[in-house]
Design a protein around this motif. Structure first.
Motif, PDB file in Angstrom:
ATOM      1  N   GLN A  25       0.814  -1.213   0.000  1.00 27.88           N
ATOM      2  CA  GLN A  25       0.000   0.000   0.000  1.00 27.88           C
ATOM      3  C   GLN A  25       0.849   1.266   0.000  1.00 27.88           C
ATOM      4  N   ASN A  48      -5.735   2.713   4.383  1.00 28.97           N
ATOM      5  CA  ASN A  48      -7.180   2.710   4.194  1.00 28.97           C
ATOM      6  C   ASN A  48      -7.866   2.021   5.377  1.00 28.97           C
ATOM      7  N   GLU A  49      -9.163   2.169   5.465  1.00 33.67           N
ATOM      8  CA  GLU A  49      -9.923   1.685   6.615  1.00 33.67           C
ATOM      9  C   GLU A  49      -9.837   0.159   6.742  1.00 33.67           C
ATOM     10  N   GLN A  50      -9.855  -0.541   5.604  1.00 32.77           N
ATOM     11  CA  GLN A  50      -9.770  -1.997   5.660  1.00 32.77           C
ATOM     12  C   GLN A  50      -8.450  -2.455   6.260  1.00 32.77           C
ATOM     13  N   ASN A  99      -0.374   6.724   5.151  1.00 31.78           N
ATOM     14  CA  ASN A  99      -1.828   6.790   4.999  1.00 31.78           C
ATOM     15  C   ASN A  99      -2.362   5.391   4.699  1.00 31.78           C
TER      16      ASN A  99
END
Length: 302
Positions: A184, A229-231, A227
């Motif tokens: 990511q 992500n929510e998952q 940063n």
């Protein structure tokens, strides 16, 4: 008079022995296993591939060797990644050499495309592996996700100590989650440092609720300017909770992570000599202060 003198000499000798044992408390037990070498080979390697890997590792055919099966890889990774990703063949192989007490974990890899040495080391620490030189390889390019299975199996064989099944599961989960973070953010070493810090903060803060775990993950991600992500955050919260439920020796974990941090920093910075010297001097300062405090407190009680 002679008896008093011999008693005094005996006390001096006892004190000297005690002092030496304080300086090298694990030397006797460590000498029994330091240098012990075990190789794990993927069961689906061909005979030619096995011979080539043993040669690459610099060991003879008489080295202690065990196999890792594809079923074992699915056992420890199946909860976190798809069957297709794990594959149907056990290929990854590993060599582990037990090192001196306090040395920490050192990892090198070959033909491993996704999992970095620091990722392996971090997860190995979670599993309870300590003070070992580790080498992970394959006859061709592989992701390396299943490599930890061989590392753990080799360590168990080398030490004769069974690693708790929960630790194995969480360590493999850590390998997967770290690789996801790396993908990511596009920086595998930074991802390993991030996971390192998350574990340290969990040990320090002792969170009790999912919200507290989430706060730690978000705070550390902000510290590293990452940063997520929510998952990914939710998956890390689940990992962090699983990690904190392990029966972990926090002092050992902290020591191994400190050694690992130094290794990661050497990868990221070229000023490795200064860092090593600074770490040694800091440790020596704390060590001798502790000895001084010990004898001071002992004197005050007399």
């Amino acid at each position: 008079m002679k008896l008093k003198r011999w008693k005094k000499i005996g006390m001096i000798a006892l004190t000297a022995i005690t002092a030496v044992s304080l300086l090298v408390p694990s030397m006797a037990s460590a000498d029994a296993v330091v240098g012990e070498t075990v190789v794990t080979l993927g069961k689906d390697l061909t005979g030619t591939q096995r011979d080539a890997i043993l040669k690459e590792m610099g060991v003879g055919t008489d080295v202690r060797t065990i196999e890792v099966t594809n079923e074992e890889e699915h056992q420890y990774l199946g909860k976190y990644i798809s069957k297709a990703t794990i594959g149907t063949r056990a290929i990854s192989s590993a060599k582990i050499v037990l090192a001196d007490s306090g040395k920490g974990i050192s990892v090198k890899t070959n033909n491993i495309t996704t999992i970095t040495p620091s990722m392996y080391a971090n997860a190995a620490i979670t599993a309870g592996i300590k003070d070992a030189d580790i080498y992970v390889t394959a006859p061709f390019k592989v992701s390396g996700t299943a490599g930890l299975t061989g590392i753990i199996k080799a360590f168990e064989t080398a030490t004769g100590q069974k690693i708790d099944e929960n630790k194995k599961q969480v360590a493999n989960e850590e390998i997967v989650r770290t690789s996801e973070v790396a993908e990511q953010i596009g920086d595998p070493n930074k991802a390993a440092q991030f996971m390192n810090r998350v574990k340290e903060e969990i040990a320090k803060e002792n969170p009790q609720t999912p919200e507290e775990y989430k706060d730690i993950i978000i705070n550390v991600s902000n510290e590293f300017n990452i940063n997520l992500n929510e998952q990914t955050i939710n998956q890390l919260v689940q990992f962090a909770q699983n990690f904190s439920q392990l029966n972990i020796d926090w002092n050992q974990l902290s020591s191994q992570l400190e050694n690992l941090r130094g290794d990661i920093n050497k990868i990221l910075n070229d000023e490795q000599t200064r860092g090593i010297i600074d770490s040694i001097l800091e440790w020596l300062g704390e060590f001798f202060k502790a000895i001084g405090d010990f004898f001071t407190s002992s004197s005050s009680r007399q």
